[in-house]
Design a protein around this motif. Structure first.
Motif, mmCIF file in Angstrom:
data_model
loop_
_atom_site.group_PDB
_atom_site.id
_atom_site.type_symbol
_atom_site.label_atom_id
_atom_site.label_comp_id
_atom_site.label_asym_id
_atom_site.label_seq_id
_atom_site.Cartn_x
_atom_site.Cartn_y
_atom_site.Cartn_z
ATOM 1 N N LEU A 273 11.728 -12.708 -8.194
ATOM 2 C CA LEU A 273 10.346 -12.223 -8.290
ATOM 3 C C LEU A 273 10.063 -11.449 -9.576
ATOM 4 C CD1 LEU A 273 9.934 -10.962 -4.600
ATOM 5 C CD2 LEU A 273 8.803 -12.942 -5.607
ATOM 6 N N HIS A 274 11.121 -11.215 -10.359
ATOM 7 C CA HIS A 274 10.919 -10.421 -11.579
ATOM 8 C C HIS A 274 11.788 -10.901 -12.754
ATOM 9 C CE1 HIS A 274 10.527 -6.886 -14.185
ATOM 10 N NE2 HIS A 274 11.841 -6.908 -14.261
ATOM 11 N N GLY A 275 13.105 -10.882 -12.554
ATOM 12 C CA GLY A 275 14.020 -11.123 -13.681
ATOM 13 C C GLY A 275 13.884 -12.507 -14.294
ATOM 14 N N ARG A 276 14.006 -13.541 -13.463
ATOM 15 C CA ARG A 276 13.937 -14.913 -13.992
ATOM 16 C C ARG A 276 12.544 -15.279 -14.499
ATOM 17 N NH1 ARG A 276 16.752 -17.533 -16.503
ATOM 18 N NH2 ARG A 276 16.871 -19.588 -15.525
ATOM 19 N N PRO A 277 11.466 -14.931 -13.758
ATOM 20 C CA PRO A 277 10.149 -15.250 -14.352
ATOM 21 C C PRO A 277 9.964 -14.588 -15.716
ATOM 22 C CG PRO A 277 9.875 -14.305 -12.132
ATOM 23 C CD PRO A 277 11.343 -14.442 -12.365
#
Ligand code: DOR
Ligand code: ZN
Length: 349
Positions: A273-277
């Protein structure tokens, strides 16, 4: 005792905020208010507006509308039907990626499949190409990626076959990532039948077997994307209900519930929900942008939703937590169900 946790501001690279053109469904203020209520501080908007975003002029009009209204940060994906290559160089610094539709969905903004390779060649690269590519077109995507290996994100993978395709392409070393929506993780085709038009979206809902396969192979999934696609009740109740369901306000509560049930680790939740996007779409993160979440059994309801459409297919579900407050670049912008930010205070990225 209730437990509170802090998360980094969530990033959703796949929303349809309908502005300009269909602001009876959503607009940049209500859409980004829904984002904050769901713990999202950055969203990337899709180009299938009533007049698709295929020129610099239309993109600039969209950005101007957003600039006046947004309460979260926002970026934009560009659109193409394969006939606007001259525009690519003009917009490349203003967009996050290029969205291409290979299957039928809301707006019928779908390309002629023969054009896929030419579009891949024309796109400057660096920024990802996002594909709406269901199972029937996976061979074409594979062949195109082998020929023109540009960063590609497969949106809303919904079935075992689609995920197997992505995993094969990853094994082969192709530059591919993928996202899954919460509705494809938490609703079966059977649920969809009960929901009627409110369970109608593209890709369609799949079987419990498909869902189990995706949960078992979550390691190979890069991001959770809401595909927030609001339509009014009147439209959904009509003889020709459009595809799409809202998702910004329910995604985090559903994922927290899955974490509580042991279906994924906390680190994986934050990565999805944060790192990969952030990595995939080159979004700068900021330590002073964060979300306070209360981990407490609660119920998803239609009442109090910030999305203009006013309904969710998840109404009545019990979930493990909710967003209490959101701080964006050091400023408290949302607290206890209220948006505190002024329209236009979000950043255009
Ligand atoms: O269900 C969907 N709705 N899928 C899409 O790909 C588009 C979206 C919309 O714009 O309503
Ligand atoms: Zn979409």
């Amino acid at each position: 005792m209730t437990k509170t946790i802090t998360l980094p501001g969530l990033i959703d690279p796949h929303v349809h905020l309908r502005d300009p053109g269909q602001t009876h469904k959503e607009d940049f203020f209500t859409g980004t208010s829904a984002a904050l209520a769901g713990g999202y501080t950055t969203v990337l908007d899709m180009p299938n507006n009533a007049e698709p975003i295929t020129t610099l002029e239309r993109l600039e009009a969209k950005i101007a509308s957003a600039r006046a209204q947004v309460v979260s940060d926002i970026g934009f994906n560009f659109g193409t039907l394969g006939d606007n290559f001259d525009e690519f160089a003009k917009v490349i610094d203003k967009v996050s990626g290029l969205k291409i539709y290979l299957n039928v969905t809301t707006g019928n903004f779908i390309i002629d499949k023969d054009k896929l390779a030419t579009i891949y060649e024309a796109w400057p690269g660096g920024k990802p190409i996002l594909l709406h590519a269901e199972d029937d077109v996976s061979d074409l995507v594979f062949a195109t990626l082998r020929k023109v290996p540009k960063a590609t994100h497969i949106c809303h993978v919904s079935s075992r076959a689609e995920l197997e395709f992505v995993l094969r392409a990853k094994d082969e070393g192709l530059p591919i990532t993928c996202g899954i929506t919460p509705h494809h993780l938490f609703l079966t085709a059977e649920d969809g039948e009960k929901l009627g038009p409110y369970g109608r979206m593209k890709p369609t809902l799949k079987s419990q077997k498909d869902i189990d396969f995706i949960w078992q192979h979550l390691d190979g999934v890069d991001i959770i994307e809401s595909d927030h696609a609001p339509h009014t009740r009147e439209e959904k109740d009509s003889d020709t209900p459009p595809f799409g369901v809202p998702g910004l306000e329910t995604t985090l509560p559903l994922m927290l519930t899955a974490q509580q049930e042991g279906k994924l680790s906390h680190d994986k939740l934050v990565s999805l929900l944060h790192g990969r996007p952030a990595e995939i779409f080159g979004i700068k993160t900021d330590e002073t942008t964060k979300v306070e979440v209360v981990l407490e059994d609660s119920e998803i309801t239609n009442e109090g939703l910030k999305t203009k459409c006013g309904w969710t297919p998840f109404a009545g579900r019990r979930v493990a937590g909710y967003v209490q407050s959101v701080t964006l670049h050091g400023k408290l912008v949302y607290e206890n169900g209220k948006v505190l930010a002024v329209p236009g205070s979000g950043t255009i990225i």
